[in-house]
Design an enzyme around this catalytic site. Structure first.
Site, mmCIF file in Angstrom:
data_model
loop_
_atom_site.group_PDB
_atom_site.id
_atom_site.type_symbol
_atom_site.label_atom_id
_atom_site.label_comp_id
_atom_site.label_asym_id
_atom_site.label_seq_id
_atom_site.Cartn_x
_atom_site.Cartn_y
_atom_site.Cartn_z
ATOM 1 N N HIS A 61 15.827 85.190 7.815
ATOM 2 C CA HIS A 61 16.508 83.918 7.532
ATOM 3 C C HIS A 61 15.691 83.038 6.608
ATOM 4 O O HIS A 61 14.501 83.212 6.426
ATOM 5 C CB HIS A 61 16.863 83.187 8.836
ATOM 6 C CG HIS A 61 15.779 82.293 9.377
ATOM 7 N ND1 HIS A 61 15.572 81.021 8.907
ATOM 8 C CD2 HIS A 61 14.858 82.480 10.343
ATOM 9 C CE1 HIS A 61 14.568 80.458 9.563
ATOM 10 N NE2 HIS A 61 14.108 81.337 10.441
ATOM 11 N N CYS A 62 16.402 82.087 6.011
ATOM 12 C CA CYS A 62 15.782 81.048 5.195
ATOM 13 C C CYS A 62 16.566 79.760 5.457
ATOM 14 O O CYS A 62 17.115 79.592 6.534
ATOM 15 C CB CYS A 62 15.777 81.435 3.716
ATOM 16 S SG CYS A 62 17.419 81.660 3.000
ATOM 17 N N ARG A 63 16.625 78.886 4.493
ATOM 18 C CA ARG A 63 17.346 77.626 4.689
ATOM 19 C C ARG A 63 18.858 77.835 4.683
ATOM 20 O O ARG A 63 19.564 77.353 5.557
ATOM 21 C CB ARG A 63 16.936 76.617 3.602
ATOM 22 C CG ARG A 63 17.599 75.263 3.743
ATOM 23 C CD ARG A 63 17.036 74.274 2.721
ATOM 24 N NE ARG A 63 17.759 73.011 2.789
ATOM 25 C CZ ARG A 63 18.802 72.713 2.014
ATOM 26 N NH1 ARG A 63 19.252 73.576 1.119
ATOM 27 N NH2 ARG A 63 19.397 71.539 2.131
#
Length: 105
Positions: A61-63
């Site tokens: 995941h990221c933003r």
């Protein structure tokens, strides 16, 4: 690319599933908001390939889902991973749908 929703990720967490959660954001972003992932910033993925499990589901995941998608595409193309899942909507979706106490930025 395979994706997983934040609701599906929450179910994995709640059920104690054996999976790996990796955050490819930068350290300063993880200090603002995090959901218990191992931090491997996107720029350091090539030298940390060995930290990505090959024997179980790995959720990246990221933003918002863009950087994690880039990391997954690179890992699949260059290292043959087949067990990577992009968290759809990233930590922003987590903050919206799962835990409103997670700070959005």
């Amino acid at each position: 690319m395979k994706e997983i929703t934040v609701k599906e990720l929450k179910a994995l967490m709640d059920n104690g599933a054996d999976f790996q959660l990796i955050d490819v954001r930068e350290q300063h972003e993880a200090e603002i908001a995090e959901i218990g992932a191992e931090l491997i910033p996107l720029g350091t993925v090539p030298e940390n390939v060995d930290k990505f499990a090959k024997d179980k589901q790995v959720v990246v995941h990221c933003r918002s889902g863009a950087r994690s998608g880039n990391a997954i595409q690179w890992l699949e193309a260059n290292h043959g991973f087949e067990n990577l899942y992009n968290l759809k909507g990233g930590i922003l979706a987590w903050a919206d749908e799962i835990d409103q106490s997670v700070q959005k930025y």
